[in-house]
Design an enzyme around this catalytic site. Structure first.
Site, PDB file in Angstrom:
ATOM      1  N   ASP A 148       0.972  -1.316   0.118  1.00 45.66           N
ATOM      2  CA  ASP A 148       0.019  -0.110  -0.045  1.00 45.66           C
ATOM      3  C   ASP A 148       0.917   1.504   0.109  1.00 45.66           C
ATOM      4  O   ASP A 148       2.234   1.198  -0.112  1.00 45.66           O
ATOM      5  CB  ASP A 148      -0.835  -0.002   1.234  1.00 45.66           C
ATOM      6  CG  ASP A 148      -2.250   0.526   1.115  1.00 45.66           C
ATOM      7  OD1 ASP A 148      -2.433   1.296   0.059  1.00 45.66           O
ATOM      8  OD2 ASP A 148      -3.203   0.356   1.695  1.00 45.66           O
ATOM      9  N   ASP A 203     -10.227   3.428  -3.514  1.00 48.80           N
ATOM     10  CA  ASP A 203     -10.820   2.311  -2.997  1.00 48.80           C
ATOM     11  C   ASP A 203     -12.298   2.307  -3.471  1.00 48.80           C
ATOM     12  O   ASP A 203     -12.977   2.976  -3.751  1.00 48.80           O
ATOM     13  CB  ASP A 203     -10.881   2.013  -1.502  1.00 48.80           C
ATOM     14  CG  ASP A 203      -9.365   1.952  -0.920  1.00 48.80           C
ATOM     15  OD1 ASP A 203      -8.386   2.018  -1.613  1.00 48.80           O
ATOM     16  OD2 ASP A 203      -9.742   1.677   0.313  1.00 48.80           O
TER      17      ASP A 203
HETATM   18  C1  GLA Z   1      -6.182   1.410   1.557  1.00 49.18           C
HETATM   19  C2  GLA Z   1      -5.996   0.426   0.299  1.00 49.18           C
HETATM   20  C3  GLA Z   1      -7.191  -0.720   0.495  1.00 49.18           C
HETATM   21  C4  GLA Z   1      -7.166  -1.480   1.900  1.00 49.18           C
HETATM   22  C5  GLA Z   1      -6.847  -0.547   3.028  1.00 49.18           C
HETATM   23  C6  GLA Z   1      -6.117  -1.094   4.370  1.00 49.18           C
HETATM   24  O1  GLA Z   1      -7.168   1.920   1.713  1.00 49.18           O
HETATM   25  O2  GLA Z   1      -6.527   1.074  -0.826  1.00 49.18           O
HETATM   26  O3  GLA Z   1      -7.447  -1.644  -0.428  1.00 49.18           O
HETATM   27  O4  GLA Z   1      -5.713  -2.387   1.723  1.00 49.18           O
HETATM   28  O5  GLA Z   1      -5.785   0.646   2.637  1.00 49.18           O
HETATM   29  O6  GLA Z   1      -6.011  -0.164   5.239  1.00 49.18           O
END
Ligand code: GLA
Length: 401
Positions: A148, A203
């Site tokens: 990430d 997301d």
């Molecule tokens: C980010 C990523 C998500 C998930 C969260 C976890 O938002 O884009 O897919 O992995 O972190 O905290």
């Protein structure tokens, strides 16, 4: 002689550039990830039950082989030597034993971390520990790493992800590397030799067409994510995929919406990472996730990402995806709130795909047409097709050469 020296130099250069393991993810990775359904509420029991269900439900045999633990698996502190530690309350038997359990089911195991100093949920990030963390993942038998981008404090994305890619390579265990920097730094332009897949957007959220306000940022519905990813189709291919985020099938959308979401992810050759609680899913959800005809479009060996060919009236979109053996997948997606009639004359719709160098021309060749979801041959491309597509539903076709 000069030629030999030049050749040697070229080989050395190629060797330096080849950071990845070869032949990983030749088709888009398939699996399950904990985040969408559980956030950081994960533990050993959940992993075991999910692994069991992946096998007993037929998901594994449909192709879903990676079980990936997202954020929240770690203890808040590294150990005295700087190694990551799984949260002892959530994972009392440690990671190695759990990985062995999952492997024994014929599945592969994935973990999550972050290029920043902390993960998005505030657990220890990898920055400065890349080689040490990669070593630990290899020792545990990890097969997949999602990496990430939170708390990365302005570092250079290409460099940060390249460092982790090299660390994985050095650790010696083939690990699929999933970049998750949300498309901020256009990884499709530089990550082909760094990882096997890269997120292209922020997301996903389990809704058809919404923007969910999360405070400092927005999460996006399936249609919004699809629109953001569409134009990137020239950059995907075997071993290097655009990733429009995990599936929300079974997480609250209607059956038609789930079917469309899944179909369009397959049209986009997206990684298929289920994000629902598969222990409790309905037969309908399982039926969507494991439809072998639809999955075959995603997993087609050519690895070409489909794209929007045209918009018909009333919010119906036509998408096309070239498949192996001169076949094509064609999707009619009804984004409107009303059922829509479609009249489509294949003789007049000649698709000239100049990116993949493929032509769909029904005046030259007669294709037979199969409705992918109903698994029925519905005609051929010499006939004008007429059909009704329900609101938010899709008519997914396979044109066989
Ligand atoms: C980010 C990523 C998500 C998930 C969260 C976890 O938002 O884009 O897919 O992995 O972190 O905290």
């Amino acid at each position: 002689m000069k030629k030999v020296v030049l050749m040697g130099l070229l080989l050395i250069t190629l060797k330096v550039q080849a950071q990845k393991f070869a032949n990983m993810a030749t088709t888009p990775p398939m699996g399950w990830n904990s985040w969408n359904a559980f956030a950081t509420n994960i533990n050993e029991q959940l992993v075991k039950e999910t692994a069991d269900k992946m096998v007993s439900s037929g998901m594994r045999n449909a192709g879903y082989k990676y079980l990936v633990l997202d954020d929240g698996w770690m203890a808040m502190q590294r150990d005295s030597k700087g190694f990551l530690v799984p949260d002892p309350k959530k994972f009392p038997h440690g990671m190695k034993a759990l990985v062995a359990y999952v492997h024994a089911k014929g599945l592969k195991f994935g973990l999550y971390n972050c290029a920043g100093t902390e993960t998005c949920a505030g657990y220890p990030g990898t920055r400065g520990y890349e080689y040490q963390d990669a070593l630990r993942y290899a020792q545990w038998g990890i097969d997949y790493l999602k990496f990430d981008w939170c708390n990365s404090g302005g570092i250079n994305a290409e460099e940060a992800y390249t460092t982790m890619s090299k660390a994985l390579k050095k650790a010696g265990r083939p690990i699929v590397f999933s970049l998750c920097e949300w498309g901020d730094n256009k990884p499709w332009l530089w990550a082909k030799n760094v990882g096997e897949l890269w997120r292209t957007t922020g997301d996903i959220f389990g809704c058809w067409d919404c923007a969910e306000n999360k405070g400092a940022w927005y999460a996006w519905g399936a249609m919004q994510i699809m629109d953001k990813q569409e134009s990137l189709y020239p950059y995907a291919g075997p071993g290097h995929w655009n990733d429009p985020d995990m599936l929300e099938v079974g997480n609250g959308m209607s059956e038609a919406e789930d079917r469309s979401h899944f179909s369009m992810w397959c049209m986009m050759a997206a990684p298929l990472i289920a994000g629902n609680d598969i222990r409790k899913m309905s037969g309908q959800t399982l039926g969507i996730l494991t439809n072998k005809n639809v999955i075959a479009i995603d997993q087609d060996s050519l690895g070409m990402q489909g794209y929007r060919y045209k918009r018909l009236a009333d919010s119906v979109e036509v998408w096309v995806k070239p498949l192996a053996k001169k076949n094509w997948a064609v999707a009619f997606l009804n984004r409107s709130h009303k059922g829509q009639s479609i009249y489509y004359n294949w003789q007049k719709e000649i698709v000239n795909d100049t990116v993949h160098h493929r032509i769909l021309d029904a005046t030259i060749h007669k294709y037979s047409i199969k409705n992918v979801w109903s698994d029925k041959v519905i005609g051929n491309t010499q006939q004008t097709m007429s059909s009704i597509v329900a609101p938010h539903d899709v008519l997914l076709l396979r044109l066989n050469y």
